[in-house]
Design a protein around this motif. Structure first.
Motif, PDB file in Angstrom:
ATOM      1  N   GLY A 163       0.796  -1.215   0.000  1.00 21.11           N
ATOM      2  CA  GLY A 163       0.000   0.000   0.000  1.00 21.11           C
ATOM      3  C   GLY A 163       0.831   1.269   0.000  1.00 21.11           C
ATOM      4  O   GLY A 163       2.030   1.269  -0.273  1.00 21.11           O
ATOM      5  N   ASN A 164       0.164   2.384   0.314  1.00 19.44           N
ATOM      6  CA  ASN A 164       0.806   3.692   0.315  1.00 19.44           C
ATOM      7  C   ASN A 164       1.638   3.908   1.573  1.00 19.44           C
ATOM      8  O   ASN A 164       1.424   3.246   2.601  1.00 19.44           O
ATOM      9  CB  ASN A 164      -0.255   4.795   0.220  1.00 19.44           C
ATOM     10  N   ILE A 165       2.560   4.845   1.501  1.00 24.82           N
ATOM     11  CA  ILE A 165       3.376   5.198   2.654  1.00 24.82           C
ATOM     12  C   ILE A 165       2.497   5.766   3.754  1.00 24.82           C
ATOM     13  O   ILE A 165       1.680   6.666   3.530  1.00 24.82           O
ATOM     14  CB  ILE A 165       4.451   6.229   2.263  1.00 24.82           C
ATOM     15  N   ASP A 166       2.642   5.250   4.948  1.00 27.29           N
ATOM     16  CA  ASP A 166       1.916   5.736   6.118  1.00 27.29           C
ATOM     17  C   ASP A 166       2.946   6.353   7.069  1.00 27.29           C
ATOM     18  O   ASP A 166       3.763   5.631   7.654  1.00 27.29           O
ATOM     19  CB  ASP A 166       1.175   4.581   6.789  1.00 27.29           C
ATOM     20  N   TYR A 167       2.910   7.689   7.211  1.00 22.39           N
ATOM     21  CA  TYR A 167       3.925   8.380   8.004  1.00 22.39           C
ATOM     22  C   TYR A 167       3.823   8.066   9.498  1.00 22.39           C
ATOM     23  O   TYR A 167       4.738   8.365  10.265  1.00 22.39           O
ATOM     24  CB  TYR A 167       3.834   9.886   7.774  1.00 22.39           C
ATOM     25  N   SER A 168       2.725   7.443   9.917  1.00 23.08           N
ATOM     26  CA  SER A 168       2.581   7.055  11.312  1.00 23.08           C
ATOM     27  C   SER A 168       3.174   5.672  11.571  1.00 23.08           C
ATOM     28  O   SER A 168       3.227   5.220  12.717  1.00 23.08           O
ATOM     29  CB  SER A 168       1.104   7.074  11.716  1.00 23.08           C
ATOM     30  N   LYS A 169       3.590   4.987  10.495  1.00 23.85           N
ATOM     31  CA  LYS A 169       4.164   3.646  10.620  1.00 23.85           C
ATOM     32  C   LYS A 169       5.518   3.597   9.923  1.00 23.85           C
ATOM     33  O   LYS A 169       5.723   2.884   8.936  1.00 23.85           O
ATOM     34  CB  LYS A 169       3.213   2.609  10.017  1.00 23.85           C
ATOM     35  N   LYS A 170       6.459   4.350  10.455  1.00 21.13           N
ATOM     36  CA  LYS A 170       7.775   4.462   9.821  1.00 21.13           C
ATOM     37  C   LYS A 170       8.549   3.145   9.822  1.00 21.13           C
ATOM     38  O   LYS A 170       9.450   2.943   9.012  1.00 21.13           O
ATOM     39  CB  LYS A 170       8.593   5.561  10.506  1.00 21.13           C
ATOM     40  N   GLY A 171       8.202   2.253  10.725  1.00 17.12           N
ATOM     41  CA  GLY A 171       8.869   0.963  10.750  1.00 17.12           C
ATOM     42  C   GLY A 171       8.594   0.125   9.518  1.00 17.12           C
ATOM     43  O   GLY A 171       9.327  -0.821   9.225  1.00 17.12           O
ATOM     44  N   ASP A 172       7.529   0.480   8.780  1.00 18.95           N
ATOM     45  CA  ASP A 172       7.176  -0.248   7.556  1.00 18.95           C
ATOM     46  C   ASP A 172       7.837   0.318   6.307  1.00 18.95           C
ATOM     47  O   ASP A 172       7.652  -0.202   5.211  1.00 18.95           O
ATOM     48  CB  ASP A 172       5.649  -0.224   7.352  1.00 18.95           C
ATOM     49  N   PHE A 173       8.596   1.396   6.465  1.00 13.73           N
ATOM     50  CA  PHE A 173       9.223   2.040   5.306  1.00 13.73           C
ATOM     51  C   PHE A 173      10.222   1.093   4.625  1.00 13.73           C
ATOM     52  O   PHE A 173      10.961   0.356   5.274  1.00 13.73           O
ATOM     53  CB  PHE A 173       9.972   3.300   5.722  1.00 13.73           C
ATOM     54  N   ARG A 174      10.246   1.181   3.299  1.00 18.71           N
ATOM     55  CA  ARG A 174      11.310   0.591   2.485  1.00 18.71           C
ATOM     56  C   ARG A 174      11.989   1.745   1.770  1.00 18.71           C
ATOM     57  O   ARG A 174      11.325   2.696   1.355  1.00 18.71           O
ATOM     58  CB  ARG A 174      10.745  -0.415   1.469  1.00 18.71           C
ATOM     59  N   TRP A 175      13.299   1.687   1.578  1.00 21.49           N
ATOM     60  CA  TRP A 175      13.984   2.841   1.008  1.00 21.49           C
ATOM     61  C   TRP A 175      15.270   2.435   0.287  1.00 21.49           C
ATOM     62  O   TRP A 175      15.821   1.365   0.513  1.00 21.49           O
ATOM     63  CB  TRP A 175      14.308   3.882   2.088  1.00 21.49           C
ATOM     64  N   ILE A 176      15.673   3.327  -0.611  1.00 23.86           N
ATOM     65  CA  ILE A 176      17.011   3.282  -1.203  1.00 23.86           C
ATOM     66  C   ILE A 176      17.626   4.652  -0.940  1.00 23.86           C
ATOM     67  O   ILE A 176      17.157   5.662  -1.468  1.00 23.86           O
ATOM     68  CB  ILE A 176      16.986   3.006  -2.716  1.00 23.86           C
ATOM     69  N   SER A 177      18.632   4.692  -0.093  1.00 18.04           N
ATOM     70  CA  SER A 177      19.309   5.945   0.225  1.00 18.04           C
ATOM     71  C   SER A 177      20.382   6.211  -0.832  1.00 18.04           C
ATOM     72  O   SER A 177      21.094   5.291  -1.249  1.00 18.04           O
ATOM     73  CB  SER A 177      19.936   5.858   1.619  1.00 18.04           C
ATOM     74  N   LEU A 178      20.486   7.472  -1.276  1.00 23.45           N
ATOM     75  CA  LEU A 178      21.289   7.807  -2.455  1.00 23.45           C
ATOM     76  C   LEU A 178      22.165   9.044  -2.252  1.00 23.45           C
ATOM     77  O   LEU A 178      21.781   9.979  -1.543  1.00 23.45           O
ATOM     78  CB  LEU A 178      20.364   8.117  -3.643  1.00 23.45           C
ATOM     79  N   ILE A 179      23.306   9.058  -2.925  1.00 21.54           N
ATOM     80  CA  ILE A 179      24.070  10.286  -3.163  1.00 21.54           C
ATOM     81  C   ILE A 179      24.515  10.248  -4.616  1.00 21.54           C
ATOM     82  O   ILE A 179      25.098   9.248  -5.072  1.00 21.54           O
ATOM     83  CB  ILE A 179      25.292  10.423  -2.229  1.00 21.54           C
TER      84      ILE A 179
END
Length: 210
Positions: free
Chosen positions: A89-105
């Protein structure tokens, strides 16, 4: 003169506060993938950021060593960025533990995959850490809607709502999926700036309505 990507490519790093449509070309990045709350003190995200900066500065300072990068010129390390999504589903800012990410520079255009491989080996020798999670990542972002968000990261949903409204009015639809994600570029340091003054470029992938 030291080259600064933020100043040379203002369209990508300083969009207006009002949402606009932009076509973003392919760029190369250092990347680390992970999951979980970015605010967790000893979590994956903070470890990932440390790895990215270590390799970024190894490349930046390469001119002082024996490894010579073809086409090298002095530059400012570009800002930290991130692609974000939720497993379901969509990003839920109240459930940050569910975030998936690719951190970039972002990598300068003159940095090849061979230069990247050298930098990983060099950083591992000098820093003594495990840099195996750092990737050479090419991303062709394409058509997006973007704007500048000023304020706390937790207040981003309001800005995103405005972006979605503008997108609909302009004849586009959001195109989030497995390969296209919510994108943020961080122009302020939350450790040094009050939340209400933080500047974050927000991008969402879009496509034309059929």
């Amino acid at each position: 003169m030291v080259f600064d990507y933020k100043k040379e490519y203002k369209k990508f790093y300083f969009p207006p506060r009002r949402p606009e449509i932009a076509d973003i070309p392919e760029m190369n990045f250092l990347a680390v993938r992970g999951k979980g709350d970015p605010n967790e003190e000893s979590g994956e995200y903070k470890t990932a950021v440390g790895l990215l900066y270590a390799v970024s500065y190894t490349i930046k300072m390469s001119r002082l060593g024996t490894h010579k990068i073809k086409g090298y010129f002095p530059y400012v390390v570009p800002p930290l960025e991130g692609l974000w999504w939720a497993e379901k589903g969509n990003i839920d800012y109240s459930k940050k533990g569910d975030f998936r990410w690719i951190s970039l520079i972002r990598l300068p255009d003159f940095v090849s995959k061979q230069d990247f491989d050298w930098a990983i080996e060099e950083a591992s020798k000098k820093k003594g850490g495990d840099f195996s999670k750092v990737e050479f990542f090419s991303y062709a972002e394409g058509l997006c809607i973007q704007c500048m968000h000023i304020g706390s990261y937790d207040d981003e949903p309001e800005t995103i709502s405005q972006m979605e409204k503008h997108c609909e009015e302009a004849g586009f639809l959001l195109d989030l999926g497995k390969e296209r994600h919510h994108h943020e570029i961080y122009l302020g340091d939350p450790r040094k700036m009050p939340k209400e003054k933080l500047k974050t470029v927000i991008r969402e992938p879009i496509r034309k309505k059929i």
